[in-house]
Motif scaffolding. Structure first.
Motif, PDB file in Angstrom:
ATOM      1  N   GLY A   2       0.809  -1.201   0.000  1.00  0.00           N
ATOM      2  CA  GLY A   2       0.000   0.000   0.000  1.00  0.00           C
ATOM      3  C   GLY A   2       0.851   1.262   0.000  1.00  0.00           C
ATOM      4  N   LYS A   3       0.244   2.360   0.494  1.00  0.00           N
ATOM      5  CA  LYS A   3       0.882   3.667   0.406  1.00  0.00           C
ATOM      6  C   LYS A   3       1.722   4.027   1.622  1.00  0.00           C
ATOM      7  CE  LYS A   3      -3.189   5.457  -0.264  1.00  0.00           C
ATOM      8  NZ  LYS A   3      -4.260   6.462  -0.435  1.00  0.00           N
ATOM      9  N   GLU A   4       1.728   3.160   2.638  1.00  0.00           N
ATOM     10  CA  GLU A   4       2.395   3.533   3.882  1.00  0.00           C
ATOM     11  C   GLU A   4       3.912   3.580   3.730  1.00  0.00           C
ATOM     12  OE1 GLU A   4       1.819  -0.945   3.925  1.00  0.00           O
ATOM     13  OE2 GLU A   4       0.659   0.801   3.376  1.00  0.00           O
ATOM     14  N   LYS A   5       4.539   4.452   4.513  1.00  0.00           N
ATOM     15  CA  LYS A   5       5.989   4.625   4.499  1.00  0.00           C
ATOM     16  C   LYS A   5       6.588   3.894   5.694  1.00  0.00           C
ATOM     17  CE  LYS A   5       5.432   9.200   2.416  1.00  0.00           C
ATOM     18  NZ  LYS A   5       5.665  10.643   2.601  1.00  0.00           N
ATOM     19  N   VAL A   6       6.553   2.572   5.640  1.00  0.00           N
ATOM     20  CA  VAL A   6       7.077   1.807   6.763  1.00  0.00           C
ATOM     21  C   VAL A   6       8.596   1.734   6.659  1.00  0.00           C
ATOM     22  CG1 VAL A   6       4.978   0.449   6.970  1.00  0.00           C
ATOM     23  CG2 VAL A   6       6.820  -0.391   5.519  1.00  0.00           C
ATOM     24  N   LEU A   7       9.242   1.505   7.798  1.00  0.00           N
ATOM     25  CA  LEU A   7      10.691   1.368   7.840  1.00  0.00           C
ATOM     26  C   LEU A   7      11.007  -0.025   8.366  1.00  0.00           C
ATOM     27  CD1 LEU A   7      13.551   2.541   7.609  1.00  0.00           C
ATOM     28  CD2 LEU A   7      13.298   3.392   9.949  1.00  0.00           C
ATOM     29  N   ASP A   8      11.468  -0.886   7.487  1.00  0.00           N
ATOM     30  CA  ASP A   8      11.845  -2.250   7.870  1.00  0.00           C
ATOM     31  C   ASP A   8      13.238  -2.195   8.486  1.00  0.00           C
ATOM     32  OD1 ASP A   8      12.422  -4.898   8.146  1.00  0.00           O
ATOM     33  OD2 ASP A   8      11.917  -5.462   6.084  1.00  0.00           O
ATOM     34  N   MET A   9      13.319  -2.443   9.801  1.00  0.00           N
ATOM     35  CA  MET A   9      14.587  -2.346  10.518  1.00  0.00           C
ATOM     36  C   MET A   9      15.276  -3.698  10.655  1.00  0.00           C
ATOM     37  SD  MET A   9      13.388   0.432  13.426  1.00  0.00           S
ATOM     38  CE  MET A   9      14.980   1.219  13.711  1.00  0.00           C
ATOM     39  N   THR A  10      14.796  -4.699   9.916  1.00  0.00           N
ATOM     40  CA  THR A  10      15.390  -6.034   9.988  1.00  0.00           C
ATOM     41  C   THR A  10      16.490  -6.239   8.950  1.00  0.00           C
ATOM     42  OG1 THR A  10      13.723  -7.007   8.500  1.00  0.00           O
ATOM     43  CG2 THR A  10      13.217  -6.991  10.841  1.00  0.00           C
ATOM     44  N   GLN A  11      16.767  -5.220   8.152  1.00  0.00           N
ATOM     45  CA  GLN A  11      17.853  -5.318   7.181  1.00  0.00           C
ATOM     46  C   GLN A  11      18.466  -3.940   6.950  1.00  0.00           C
ATOM     47  OE1 GLN A  11      16.090  -6.956   3.628  1.00  0.00           O
ATOM     48  NE2 GLN A  11      14.249  -5.719   3.821  1.00  0.00           N
ATOM     49  N   GLY A  12      19.766  -3.947   6.650  1.00  0.00           N
ATOM     50  CA  GLY A  12      20.479  -2.682   6.490  1.00  0.00           C
ATOM     51  C   GLY A  12      21.353  -2.379   7.690  1.00  0.00           C
ATOM     52  N   SER A  13      22.102  -1.292   7.612  1.00  0.00           N
ATOM     53  CA  SER A  13      23.033  -0.900   8.671  1.00  0.00           C
ATOM     54  C   SER A  13      22.280  -0.540   9.955  1.00  0.00           C
ATOM     55  CB  SER A  13      23.850   0.304   8.223  1.00  0.00           C
ATOM     56  OG  SER A  13      24.507   0.909   9.319  1.00  0.00           O
ATOM     57  N   PRO A  14      22.536  -1.248  11.083  1.00  0.00           N
ATOM     58  CA  PRO A  14      21.847  -0.916  12.335  1.00  0.00           C
ATOM     59  C   PRO A  14      22.052   0.540  12.754  1.00  0.00           C
ATOM     60  CG  PRO A  14      22.900  -3.070  12.520  1.00  0.00           C
ATOM     61  CD  PRO A  14      23.365  -2.465  11.229  1.00  0.00           C
ATOM     62  N   ALA A  15      23.293   1.029  12.689  1.00  0.00           N
ATOM     63  CA  ALA A  15      23.569   2.396  13.136  1.00  0.00           C
ATOM     64  C   ALA A  15      22.801   3.413  12.301  1.00  0.00           C
ATOM     65  CB  ALA A  15      25.067   2.680  13.066  1.00  0.00           C
ATOM     66  N   LYS A  16      22.791   3.220  10.994  1.00  0.00           N
ATOM     67  CA  LYS A  16      22.092   4.147  10.111  1.00  0.00           C
ATOM     68  C   LYS A  16      20.593   4.122  10.357  1.00  0.00           C
ATOM     69  CE  LYS A  16      21.435   5.269   5.211  1.00  0.00           C
ATOM     70  NZ  LYS A  16      21.746   4.888   3.818  1.00  0.00           N
ATOM     71  N   LEU A  17      20.029   2.918  10.516  1.00  0.00           N
ATOM     72  CA  LEU A  17      18.598   2.786  10.777  1.00  0.00           C
ATOM     73  C   LEU A  17      18.211   3.431  12.098  1.00  0.00           C
ATOM     74  CD1 LEU A  17      18.080  -0.910   9.628  1.00  0.00           C
ATOM     75  CD2 LEU A  17      16.974   1.084   8.614  1.00  0.00           C
ATOM     76  N   ILE A  18      19.042   3.202  13.120  1.00  0.00           N
ATOM     77  CA  ILE A  18      18.748   3.741  14.450  1.00  0.00           C
ATOM     78  C   ILE A  18      18.782   5.261  14.426  1.00  0.00           C
ATOM     79  CG2 ILE A  18      19.691   3.947  16.794  1.00  0.00           C
ATOM     80  CD1 ILE A  18      20.449   0.921  16.501  1.00  0.00           C
ATOM     81  N   MET A  19      19.769   5.855  13.773  1.00  0.00           N
ATOM     82  CA  MET A  19      19.836   7.316  13.682  1.00  0.00           C
ATOM     83  C   MET A  19      18.691   7.869  12.838  1.00  0.00           C
ATOM     84  SD  MET A  19      22.118   8.531  15.601  1.00  0.00           S
ATOM     85  CE  MET A  19      22.086  10.202  14.976  1.00  0.00           C
ATOM     86  N   GLN A  20      18.359   7.165  11.756  1.00  0.00           N
ATOM     87  CA  GLN A  20      17.279   7.595  10.876  1.00  0.00           C
ATOM     88  C   GLN A  20      15.948   7.646  11.621  1.00  0.00           C
ATOM     89  OE1 GLN A  20      17.013   5.182   7.330  1.00  0.00           O
ATOM     90  NE2 GLN A  20      15.033   6.020   6.714  1.00  0.00           N
ATOM     91  N   PHE A  21      15.740   6.706  12.526  1.00  0.00           N
ATOM     92  CA  PHE A  21      14.507   6.647  13.309  1.00  0.00           C
ATOM     93  C   PHE A  21      14.575   7.584  14.519  1.00  0.00           C
ATOM     94  CE2 PHE A  21      11.540   4.984  16.403  1.00  0.00           C
ATOM     95  CZ  PHE A  21      10.478   4.509  15.658  1.00  0.00           C
ATOM     96  N   MET A  22      15.775   7.662  15.139  1.00  0.00           N
ATOM     97  CA  MET A  22      15.909   8.365  16.418  1.00  0.00           C
ATOM     98  C   MET A  22      15.742   9.876  16.292  1.00  0.00           C
ATOM     99  SD  MET A  22      17.765  10.294  18.709  1.00  0.00           S
ATOM    100  CE  MET A  22      19.399  10.427  17.972  1.00  0.00           C
ATOM    101  N   ILE A  23      16.291  10.469  15.241  1.00  0.00           N
ATOM    102  CA  ILE A  23      16.275  11.930  15.139  1.00  0.00           C
ATOM    103  C   ILE A  23      14.844  12.479  15.097  1.00  0.00           C
ATOM    104  CG2 ILE A  23      16.886  13.890  13.672  1.00  0.00           C
ATOM    105  CD1 ILE A  23      19.513  12.393  13.038  1.00  0.00           C
ATOM    106  N   PRO A  24      13.959  11.972  14.228  1.00  0.00           N
ATOM    107  CA  PRO A  24      12.562  12.449  14.300  1.00  0.00           C
ATOM    108  C   PRO A  24      11.904  12.113  15.632  1.00  0.00           C
ATOM    109  CG  PRO A  24      12.968  11.303  12.227  1.00  0.00           C
ATOM    110  CD  PRO A  24      14.155  11.045  13.093  1.00  0.00           C
ATOM    111  N   MET A  25      12.257  10.956  16.207  1.00  0.00           N
ATOM    112  CA  MET A  25      11.708  10.568  17.500  1.00  0.00           C
ATOM    113  C   MET A  25      12.123  11.564  18.578  1.00  0.00           C
ATOM    114  SD  MET A  25       9.977   7.997  18.837  1.00  0.00           S
ATOM    115  CE  MET A  25       9.388   7.923  20.527  1.00  0.00           C
ATOM    116  N   CYS A  26      13.372  11.985  18.542  1.00  0.00           N
ATOM    117  CA  CYS A  26      13.892  12.942  19.512  1.00  0.00           C
ATOM    118  C   CYS A  26      13.165  14.275  19.394  1.00  0.00           C
ATOM    119  CB  CYS A  26      15.392  13.133  19.304  1.00  0.00           C
ATOM    120  SG  CYS A  26      16.156  14.266  20.482  1.00  0.00           S
ATOM    121  N   LEU A  27      13.020  14.749  18.178  1.00  0.00           N
ATOM    122  CA  LEU A  27      12.315  16.009  17.964  1.00  0.00           C
ATOM    123  C   LEU A  27      10.858  15.899  18.408  1.00  0.00           C
ATOM    124  CD1 LEU A  27      13.825  16.972  14.494  1.00  0.00           C
ATOM    125  CD2 LEU A  27      14.328  18.020  16.707  1.00  0.00           C
TER     126      LEU A  27
END
Length: 457
Positions: A2-27
């Protein structure tokens, strides 16, 4: 999907994924805190020290109330993230529906109980008769609006469980701007006093909840619920509560400790109450980075646990620990050298006693930020794996340490002695968390080795 912008955190660089998710979460967390901060700033600047003391000192009580709802919704969202990681979307939607029932029921029950016990709780916290009416009125309005707080926390939790931490941020920015505008309008233009701050907060939170709801309806077909999703299953309720209640209790136990400390601070008078309140608001902004790493690692671990990728869990925890330590050092420098200037945001520099109380707090606690950050890492990692009991026990350790310090020094020592209850609590909370994390990861490692051995034979 569908149209949702989900972020699959089960693949890819852990550090990059964590920062990508954390910064908007922090704000998002910063803007969520902005409600009470805006109330305190406007009250302190336009009404006076007593108004700042009245509203600002409710922070620990508000944390107790909203923390319980936040803990519940975070616990519910872990199951959503696990089934999303396992790609079982029907079961994921069912847990979303059951979460809606539980969150709404809890909010209504809390409103009824807290309105009944509002004044007795405030009496136990040693509020003076001068500011008691304002505090009682402010908290009564906040309690009446808990249903919108629960709605936002739940809806934002579902979005974050699927890896979308940006949308809740945008909605909070909008509602934070509305909150500031309403604060000024109600207090400066209409002369409403502290009740104007409370109404502004509830209205702004309602806006953020509505924006979340309409965004999910438009952009996330994967979260669109059908009639069958709402079919009540007691087993599902129990599974959600088994995670949600310990997480809610962990928040509430921590909040009880801060309420005890606030009660001890109140004995020193309005100037120390205002200084402690301002320091707490500033420190909460610093600690928002820690809480955001914690919320991020809970989603990251939940998705990877659901996918059975425990090696990625280990990698994520290691890189997050490094990032937390880096931020801790920066925060220590910031608070030690610039805490005084930051206090001026809340109160005039001419209020020297208030500013001195704020600086005293910073000097007592700044060295312990690495321990504070680590609490959120290990506690949320365990919760993301589905373990709620030990994180709650960590909260009990924290409560006992904080209460013990207060019992020894309150009224018998300087204000700085009361401030030391926070470092004692942060260190104590880690006592059960860190060993249990390493024990759990060793157990998973052993299971993986046994499985690999069986497959080889």
């Amino acid at each position: 999907m569908g149209k949702e912008k989900v972020l699959d955190m089960t693949q890819g660089s852990p550090a990059k994924l964590i920062m990508q998710f954390m910064i908007p979460m922090c704000l998002s967390n910063i803007f969520q805190q902005f409600y009470n901060i805006a109330d305190s700033v406007v009250a302190g600047q336009f009404i006076g020290v007593d108004a700042l003391a009245a509203i600002g000192s409710t922070g620990s009580l508000m944390f107790f109330v909203t923390g319980w709802l936040n803990g519940l919704s975070s616990g519910f969202a872990i199951l959503v993230s696990q089934w999303f990681g396992a790609r079982d979307y029907d079961r994921m939607r069912h847990y979303v529906a059951m979460s809606v029932y539980l969150a709404a029921g809890c909010a209504v029950l809390m409103t009824a109980v807290l309105l009944f016990v509002n004044e007795p709780i405030l009496r136990l916290m040693n509020y003076s008769d001068d500011i008691m009416p304002d505090v009682k009125l402010y908290m009564g309005i906040i309690y009446a609006g808990l249903i919108v707080t629960a709605a936002y926390n739940s809806l934002a939790g579902f979005l974050r469980a699927l890896g979308d931490s940006r949308s809740p941020l945008y909605f909070l920015i909008i509602s934070a701007v509305i909150n500031v505008f309403l604060d000024i309008a109600f207090i400066v233009w209409f002369g409403m006093g502290v009740e104007g701050c409370a109404y502004a907060t509830v209205i702004a939170q309602a806006v953020s909840a509505l924006l979340c709801y309409f965004y999910i309806r438009k952009k996330f077909p994967i979260l669109h619920l059908m009639k069958e999703d709402f079919r009540i299953r007691m087993k599902s309720f129990w599974r959600l509560l088994a995670l949600g209640i310990p997480m809610g209790l962990q928040f509430s136990i921590t909040a009880v400790g801060t309420i005890i400390v606030q009660g001890a601070v109140n004995v020193y008078g309005e100037a120390y109450m205002a200084g402690f309140s301002a320091a707490g608001k500033i420190q909460n902004m610093i600690a928002t980075v820690f809480t955001s790493f914690g919320a991020t690692i809970a989603t990251y671990v939940g998705q990877n646990r659901g996918a059975g990728k425990m090696d990625r869990v280990r990698q994520g925890v290691r890189c997050t620990q490094v990032m937390i330590l880096v931020w801790s050092v920066l925060a220590m420098v910031l608070m030690f050298f610039f805490g005084r200037q930051m206090t001026w945001l809340f109160i005039s520099p001419s209020e020297t006693e208030v500013v001195h109380a704020s600086v005293t707090y910073f000097r007592a606690v700044f060295w312990c930020y690495p321990f504070l950050g680590s609490i959120f890492l290990y506690r949320n990692t365990l919760q993301g794996m589905g373990y709620g009991l030990v994180p709650m026990i960590g909260g009990i350790f924290e409560l006992v340490a904080r209460s013990s310090i207060v019992a020894v020094v309150a009224g018998h020592a300087s204000f700085a002695g009361v401030c030391l209850s926070d470092p004692a609590a942060w260190i104590s909370a880690l006592i059960p968390l860190v060993p249990y994390y390493f024990y759990t990861m060793r157990r998973f490692k052993k299971q993986e080795e046994e499985t690999a051995c069986l497959m080889n034979h």
